[in-house]
Scaffold this motif. Sequence first.
Motif: not given
Length: 163
Positions: A40-57, A65-67, A105-112
């Motif tokens: 469901y987290q992958e689905q949310f992220l893919n929806d975020l890339a594909a749609h201008p508005r995404v809501a999660v209930r 919050t992690f997503m 997330r940023v601290a663990a990333s390649l952008f740290n």
Amino acid sequence: MGEDKNPPSQELTTEALKHYIDHPVDFCYDVLKVSKLQVYQEQFLNDLAAHPRVAVRSGHGVGKTFMLACGACWFLFTRPSSKVITTAPTFRQVRSILWSEIKVRVAASLFNGLCEMLSSSIRIPGYPDWFALGASSDEPANMQGYHSPTGVLFIVDEGAGVS
């Protein structure tokens, strides 16, 4: 645009990140170094890339919050000069819940180390118009006016408490 005072490493150039614009799940694994996403987290992220508005209930403690933190990082870092504006019912929630997770997330990333992290904002050195910001206001009009040629992402955490 200002002089680039702290250029990203060769692996994190705009060209190298181009694939991730439409592939936020890959971004989470490859760049944010996330070890496991739920379906469901992958689905949310893919929806975020594909749609201008995404809501999660959903219920408490399922990783919303992690997503949102992953989505904020994905949008910001894959779109030069973009803006990410986050909000929640109170500034305490913005800073201590959502931005706490974004900083992890940023601290663990390649952008740290490649961006300037504050308690509720990320700035890209040398690019004053490329940032993420946490804000909270009782006046919805105070959240207006952000724009960017590469996009603006608004994230509302705990949306039931936000006008």
